[in-house]
Scaffold this motif. Structure first.
Motif, PDB file in Angstrom:
ATOM      1  N   LEU A 193     121.477  95.998  77.153  1.00 36.00           N
ATOM      2  CA  LEU A 193     120.031  96.182  77.051  1.00 36.00           C
ATOM      3  C   LEU A 193     119.299  94.947  76.535  1.00 36.00           C
ATOM      4  CD1 LEU A 193     118.221  98.597  77.751  1.00 36.00           C
ATOM      5  CD2 LEU A 193     118.059  99.077  75.325  1.00 36.00           C
ATOM      6  N   ASP A 194     119.996  94.066  75.822  1.00 37.66           N
ATOM      7  CA  ASP A 194     119.342  92.861  75.300  1.00 37.66           C
ATOM      8  C   ASP A 194     118.875  91.930  76.404  1.00 37.66           C
ATOM      9  OD1 ASP A 194     119.628  92.900  72.236  1.00 37.66           O
ATOM     10  OD2 ASP A 194     121.640  93.418  72.906  1.00 37.66           O
ATOM     11  N   PHE A 195     119.380  92.113  77.617  1.00 40.52           N
ATOM     12  CA  PHE A 195     118.977  91.257  78.732  1.00 40.52           C
ATOM     13  C   PHE A 195     117.880  91.890  79.584  1.00 40.52           C
ATOM     14  CE2 PHE A 195     123.612  90.318  78.101  1.00 40.52           C
ATOM     15  CZ  PHE A 195     123.406  89.141  77.407  1.00 40.52           C
ATOM     16  N   ALA A 196     117.421  93.072  79.192  1.00 38.17           N
ATOM     17  CA  ALA A 196     116.324  93.736  79.900  1.00 38.17           C
ATOM     18  C   ALA A 196     114.989  93.298  79.325  1.00 38.17           C
ATOM     19  CB  ALA A 196     116.469  95.249  79.799  1.00 38.17           C
ATOM     20  N   ASP A 197     113.947  93.355  80.115  1.00 43.05           N
ATOM     21  CA  ASP A 197     112.608  93.046  79.629  1.00 43.05           C
ATOM     22  C   ASP A 197     112.108  94.189  78.738  1.00 43.05           C
ATOM     23  OD1 ASP A 197     112.517  90.618  81.026  1.00 43.05           O
ATOM     24  OD2 ASP A 197     111.785  91.604  82.847  1.00 43.05           O
ATOM     25  N   LYS A 277     116.571  84.976  76.209  1.00 43.37           N
ATOM     26  CA  LYS A 277     115.511  84.514  77.111  1.00 43.37           C
ATOM     27  C   LYS A 277     116.057  83.533  78.144  1.00 43.37           C
ATOM     28  CE  LYS A 277     111.759  85.096  73.748  1.00 43.37           C
ATOM     29  NZ  LYS A 277     110.788  84.389  72.866  1.00 43.37           N
ATOM     30  N   ILE A 278     116.969  82.655  77.711  1.00 52.15           N
ATOM     31  CA  ILE A 278     117.570  81.686  78.640  1.00 52.15           C
ATOM     32  C   ILE A 278     118.431  82.421  79.663  1.00 52.15           C
ATOM     33  CG2 ILE A 278     119.050  79.656  78.868  1.00 52.15           C
ATOM     34  CD1 ILE A 278     118.322  78.967  75.953  1.00 52.15           C
ATOM     35  N   VAL A 279     119.220  83.381  79.190  1.00 51.27           N
ATOM     36  CA  VAL A 279     120.055  84.185  80.092  1.00 51.27           C
ATOM     37  C   VAL A 279     119.181  84.850  81.155  1.00 51.27           C
ATOM     38  CG1 VAL A 279     121.534  86.222  80.277  1.00 51.27           C
ATOM     39  CG2 VAL A 279     121.891  84.594  78.411  1.00 51.27           C
ATOM     40  N   LYS A 280     118.081  85.450  80.739  1.00 50.18           N
ATOM     41  CA  LYS A 280     117.201  86.155  81.675  1.00 50.18           C
ATOM     42  C   LYS A 280     116.553  85.183  82.669  1.00 50.18           C
ATOM     43  CE  LYS A 280     114.918  88.493  78.433  1.00 50.18           C
ATOM     44  NZ  LYS A 280     113.941  89.439  77.844  1.00 50.18           N
ATOM     45  N   ALA A 281     116.170  84.005  82.186  1.00 48.71           N
ATOM     46  CA  ALA A 281     115.557  83.021  83.076  1.00 48.71           C
ATOM     47  C   ALA A 281     116.555  82.550  84.134  1.00 48.71           C
ATOM     48  CB  ALA A 281     115.052  81.821  82.259  1.00 48.71           C
ATOM     49  N   ASP A 282     117.787  82.273  83.720  1.00 45.83           N
ATOM     50  CA  ASP A 282     118.830  81.881  84.674  1.00 45.83           C
ATOM     51  C   ASP A 282     119.081  82.996  85.687  1.00 45.83           C
ATOM     52  OD1 ASP A 282     119.131  79.507  83.319  1.00 45.83           O
ATOM     53  OD2 ASP A 282     121.023  80.039  82.349  1.00 45.83           O
ATOM     54  N   ARG A 283     119.168  84.229  85.192  1.00 46.57           N
ATOM     55  CA  ARG A 283     119.425  85.378  86.059  1.00 46.57           C
ATOM     56  C   ARG A 283     118.323  85.564  87.093  1.00 46.57           C
ATOM     57  NH1 ARG A 283     117.858  90.570  83.162  1.00 46.57           N
ATOM     58  NH2 ARG A 283     115.848  89.614  83.690  1.00 46.57           N
ATOM     59  N   ASP A 284     117.076  85.409  86.677  1.00 42.49           N
ATOM     60  CA  ASP A 284     115.960  85.630  87.594  1.00 42.49           C
ATOM     61  C   ASP A 284     115.950  84.614  88.723  1.00 42.49           C
ATOM     62  OD1 ASP A 284     115.204  87.779  86.064  1.00 42.49           O
ATOM     63  OD2 ASP A 284     113.596  86.727  85.005  1.00 42.49           O
ATOM     64  N   ILE A 285     116.292  83.363  88.409  1.00 44.83           N
ATOM     65  CA  ILE A 285     116.398  82.338  89.455  1.00 44.83           C
ATOM     66  C   ILE A 285     117.558  82.667  90.388  1.00 44.83           C
ATOM     67  CG2 ILE A 285     116.940  79.904  89.879  1.00 44.83           C
ATOM     68  CD1 ILE A 285     115.465  79.286  87.220  1.00 44.83           C
ATOM     69  N   PRO A 301     118.108  92.995  89.025  1.00 45.03           N
ATOM     70  CA  PRO A 301     118.924  93.259  87.837  1.00 45.03           C
ATOM     71  C   PRO A 301     118.115  93.428  86.554  1.00 45.03           C
ATOM     72  CG  PRO A 301     118.925  90.914  88.314  1.00 45.03           C
ATOM     73  CD  PRO A 301     118.119  91.570  89.401  1.00 45.03           C
ATOM     74  N   ASP A 302     118.606  94.301  85.690  1.00 48.65           N
ATOM     75  CA  ASP A 302     118.081  94.439  84.335  1.00 48.65           C
ATOM     76  C   ASP A 302     119.064  93.897  83.296  1.00 48.65           C
ATOM     77  OD1 ASP A 302     115.539  95.855  84.776  1.00 48.65           O
ATOM     78  OD2 ASP A 302     116.804  97.463  85.554  1.00 48.65           O
ATOM     79  N   ALA A 303     120.239  93.460  83.755  1.00 51.82           N
ATOM     80  CA  ALA A 303     121.248  92.909  82.852  1.00 51.82           C
ATOM     81  C   ALA A 303     121.553  91.467  83.265  1.00 51.82           C
ATOM     82  CB  ALA A 303     122.501  93.783  82.875  1.00 51.82           C
ATOM     83  N   ASN A 304     122.676  90.918  82.801  1.00 50.92           N
ATOM     84  CA  ASN A 304     122.997  89.513  83.086  1.00 50.92           C
ATOM     85  C   ASN A 304     123.993  89.385  84.240  1.00 50.92           C
ATOM     86  OD1 ASN A 304     125.049  90.679  81.506  1.00 50.92           O
ATOM     87  ND2 ASN A 304     125.666  88.710  80.650  1.00 50.92           N
ATOM     88  N   TYR A 305     123.970  90.347  85.139  1.00 50.14           N
ATOM     89  CA  TYR A 305     124.815  90.323  86.324  1.00 50.14           C
ATOM     90  C   TYR A 305     124.033  90.987  87.453  1.00 50.14           C
ATOM     91  CZ  TYR A 305     125.671  94.917  84.297  1.00 50.14           C
ATOM     92  OH  TYR A 305     125.501  96.149  83.713  1.00 50.14           O
ATOM     93  N   TYR A 346     130.462  95.963  98.477  1.00 55.85           N
ATOM     94  CA  TYR A 346     129.662  95.567  97.323  1.00 55.85           C
ATOM     95  C   TYR A 346     130.403  94.576  96.432  1.00 55.85           C
ATOM     96  CZ  TYR A 346     126.391  99.311  98.429  1.00 55.85           C
ATOM     97  OH  TYR A 346     125.473 100.110  99.051  1.00 55.85           O
ATOM     98  N   ILE A 347     129.642  93.676  95.833  1.00 57.23           N
ATOM     99  CA  ILE A 347     130.181  92.720  94.864  1.00 57.23           C
ATOM    100  C   ILE A 347     129.261  92.664  93.647  1.00 57.23           C
ATOM    101  CG2 ILE A 347     131.459  91.264  96.493  1.00 57.23           C
ATOM    102  CD1 ILE A 347     129.063  89.357  96.564  1.00 57.23           C
ATOM    103  N   ARG A 348     129.854  92.376  92.489  1.00 58.46           N
ATOM    104  CA  ARG A 348     129.089  92.177  91.250  1.00 58.46           C
ATOM    105  C   ARG A 348     129.331  90.757  90.777  1.00 58.46           C
ATOM    106  NH1 ARG A 348     131.467  94.464  85.929  1.00 58.46           N
ATOM    107  NH2 ARG A 348     132.371  92.383  86.042  1.00 58.46           N
ATOM    108  N   ILE A 349     128.234  90.033  90.520  1.00 59.67           N
ATOM    109  CA  ILE A 349     128.331  88.622  90.152  1.00 59.67           C
ATOM    110  C   ILE A 349     127.644  88.397  88.807  1.00 59.67           C
ATOM    111  CG2 ILE A 349     127.983  86.246  90.899  1.00 59.67           C
ATOM    112  CD1 ILE A 349     127.388  87.342  93.713  1.00 59.67           C
ATOM    113  N   ALA A 350     128.382  87.899  87.838  1.00 64.20           N
ATOM    114  CA  ALA A 350     127.795  87.561  86.539  1.00 64.20           C
ATOM    115  C   ALA A 350     126.978  86.281  86.666  1.00 64.20           C
ATOM    116  CB  ALA A 350     128.890  87.375  85.499  1.00 64.20           C
ATOM    117  N   SER A 351     125.809  86.274  86.080  1.00 61.29           N
ATOM    118  CA  SER A 351     124.988  85.063  86.038  1.00 61.29           C
ATOM    119  C   SER A 351     125.511  84.131  84.953  1.00 61.29           C
ATOM    120  CB  SER A 351     123.531  85.433  85.757  1.00 61.29           C
ATOM    121  OG  SER A 351     122.733  84.267  85.652  1.00 61.29           O
ATOM    122  N   ARG A 352     125.683  82.868  85.303  1.00 59.88           N
ATOM    123  CA  ARG A 352     126.095  81.845  84.334  1.00 59.88           C
ATOM    124  C   ARG A 352     124.959  80.828  84.205  1.00 59.88           C
ATOM    125  NH1 ARG A 352     131.475  81.795  82.797  1.00 59.88           N
ATOM    126  NH2 ARG A 352     131.381  79.527  82.453  1.00 59.88           N
TER     127      ARG A 352
END
Length: 372
Positions: A193-197, A277-285, A301-305, A346-352
Motif C-alpha cells: 500500500l505504500d506505493f499507492a497514491d 515517491k521515486i518508486v512510484k515515479a519510476d513505475r509510472d514511466i 498499477p497501484d503497487a511497484n509491479y 500473463y506476466i508480472r514485472i517488478a519495476s526497478r
C-alpha cells in the motif's frame, strides 16, 4: 568483499534458468537483473547500514527482545498501541498461523498471493475467482460465497499480487460490515500500500478500532527494502484475535538486526516517504512504456509491479520468461500456477530503476515473438 556467486551450480544460461526458477530467494548471488521479486530499491539509506555495522557485535552476541517490546517498536512506526500488534518473522510467519492454525474455513480471492492457500491444511482454503478479465473484487458476490461456505476468515490483498490493483477502502469497509454478521474475520494484506497514491486515505490502519473483525497484515520487506531482515506485523483492535495469533509465535522470533532496524526506523520517516515517491515515479514511466507495446494489455498499477497480458500473437508467458533470462539475463514472473483463466498469457514485472526498466522494454519487444 565480493558477493559469493554460485556459478558452479550450472554450466549454461539455460541450466542457470532452470536452477533459478526453482529457488525462492538468494537471487543476488546469481548475477542477473531481478524483475521478479518486489521491493523498494531506494530504501534503507546508507546511514541505516552503517548503524547496523557499527553495532554488529552487540546485535550478534545478545538475545533480541521478545514480542511485547517488539510490538512497541512497531507501534512507534505506525502510531498504534502495542497490544494491537503482533510482530512476525516476515508476514509469512503470521500467514502460517492464520491459515495453518486459526482458520477453520478460509476464503481468498484469486489470483492472489498463493501462500494464504498453500499454508492452509487440505480442505480449509476456498478460492474465489475475481471478475475476469478485469480482476476486480465483487464485494457482494464475495460476501455471499464466504457465508455459503461458512468461512470464519476472509483474506483480501490490496493492492493485489499479482494484479497490482487496489480494492477501494469503501468496499473493504462494506465487506467487513457484511462479514461481521457471520463472525468472519477479514484479513486485509496492505503489504504494497505504500506505493499507492493517497495511501493515508486508503489504509484502514488508523480506523482499525472501528472494526473489531478486521486485522491488517503487512510485510515490511517490500516497502522498506529489507527482505533479508524478515519483519511483518498484524494489527487488530480485536484483543482476543491478537492473543490467538500471538500464542502461535515463539519467544525470540525476530533477530537483533531486525530489532535494531525497527528501533531506528522512526528517524528515517522522511527518507522513506521520499523513496516511495521515486518508486512510484519510476513505475509510472514504466507503465507508459509497457502500454506502448502493440497488443499488450497493461493493468494500471497501484503497487511497484505491473501485470500484463501478452499480445495474442506473442509467445506465452513461460516462454517469454525463459527467453528473457536466457538471452538478456533478466528474470520476471509468469502467472502459471495462479488460479485464473489464461494464466499462461500473463506476466508480472517488478519495476526497478528507469534505466533497468527501459532495458527490459527493449528486451521484451525482442523476445515476445521468438519461437523456441
Amino acid at each position: 568483499m565480493e558477493v559469493n556467486t554460485m556459478e558452479s551450480k550450472y554450466k549454461t544460461q539455460e541450466e542457470k534458468y532452470e536452477y533459478i526458477a526453482k529457488q525462492h530467494g538468494g537471487y543476488y548471488r546469481h548475477n542477473f537483473t531481478d524483475h521478479a521479486y518486489l521491493y523498494n530499491l531506494y530504501f534503507p539509506p546508507k546511514d541505516v547500514f552503517n548503524h547496523l555495522k557499527d553495532n554488529i557485535h552487540n546485535l550478534v552476541l545478545n538475545y533480541p527482545m521478545a514480542q511485547n517490546a517488539l510490538a512497541e517498536l512497531i507501534g512507534d512506526v505506525i502510531d498504534q498501541p502495542a497490544e494491537r500488534i503482533v510482530v512476525g518473522n516476515g508476514a509469512a510467519e503470521i500467514i502460517k498461523i492464520l491459515s495453518g492454525s486459526l482458520a477453520k474455513k478460509l476464503i481468498v480471492p484469486v489470483p492472489s498471493f498463493n501462500e494464504y492457500a498453500n499454508a492452509a491444511p487440505e480442505g480449509i482454503a476456498v478460492e474465489f475467482p475475481l471478475e475476469f478479465p478485469s480482476f476486480q473484487l465483487d464485494v457482494d458476490k464475495f460476501t455471499a460465497e464466504a457465508i455459503k461456505v461458512g468461512a470464519d476468515m476472509a483474506v483480501v490483498v490490496t493492492p493485489n499480487n499479482p494484479t497490482s490493483l487496489l480494492v477501494p477502502k469503501k468496499d473493504l469497509i462494506r465487506l467487513a460490515e457484511k462479514l461481521s454478521h457471520s463472525k468472519c474475520m477479514l484479513i486485509i494484506d496492505e503489504s504494497f500500500l505504500d506505493f499507492a497514491d493517497n495511501k493515508e486515505q486508503i489504509s484502514l490502519e488508523q480506523d482499525i478500532e472501528k472494526y473489531p473483525n478486521i486485522a491488517i497484515l503487512k510485510s515490511m520487506s517490500k516497502a522498506y527494502g529489507i527482505c533479508g531482515l524478515r519483519i511483518g506485523y498484524l494489527l487488530t483492535a480485536n484483543k482476543e484475535f491478537a492473543r490467538k495469533v500471538r500464542d502461535g509465535i515463539h519467544i525470540w522470533n525476530i533477530n537483533g538486526f531486525a530489532e535494531e532496524f525497527l528501533r531506528i526506523l522512526p528517524q528515517y520517516k522522511q527518507e522513506f516517504e521520499d523513496s516511495c515517491k521515486i518508486v512510484k515515479a519510476d513505475r509510472d514511466i514504466f507503465y507508459k512504456q509497457l502500454c506502448d507495446i502493440k497488443g499488450m494489455i497493461v493493468f494500471k498499477p497501484d503497487a511497484n509491479y505491473i501485470y500484463c497480458r501478452l499480445p495474442d500473437d506473442a509467445i506465452n508467458g513461460p516462454a517469454v520468461t525463459k527467453s528473457l533470462f536466457i538471452k538478456y539475463n533478466i528474470y520476471i514472473k509468469d502467472s502459471v500456477g495462479k488460479t485464473q483463466p489464461d494464466a499462461d498469457r500473463y506476466i508480472r514485472i517488478a519495476s526497478r530503476t528507469q534505466e533497468e526498466n527501459t532495458k527490459l522494454i527493449t528486451a521484451l519487444k525482442d523476445v515476445m515473438y521468438l519461437k523456441e
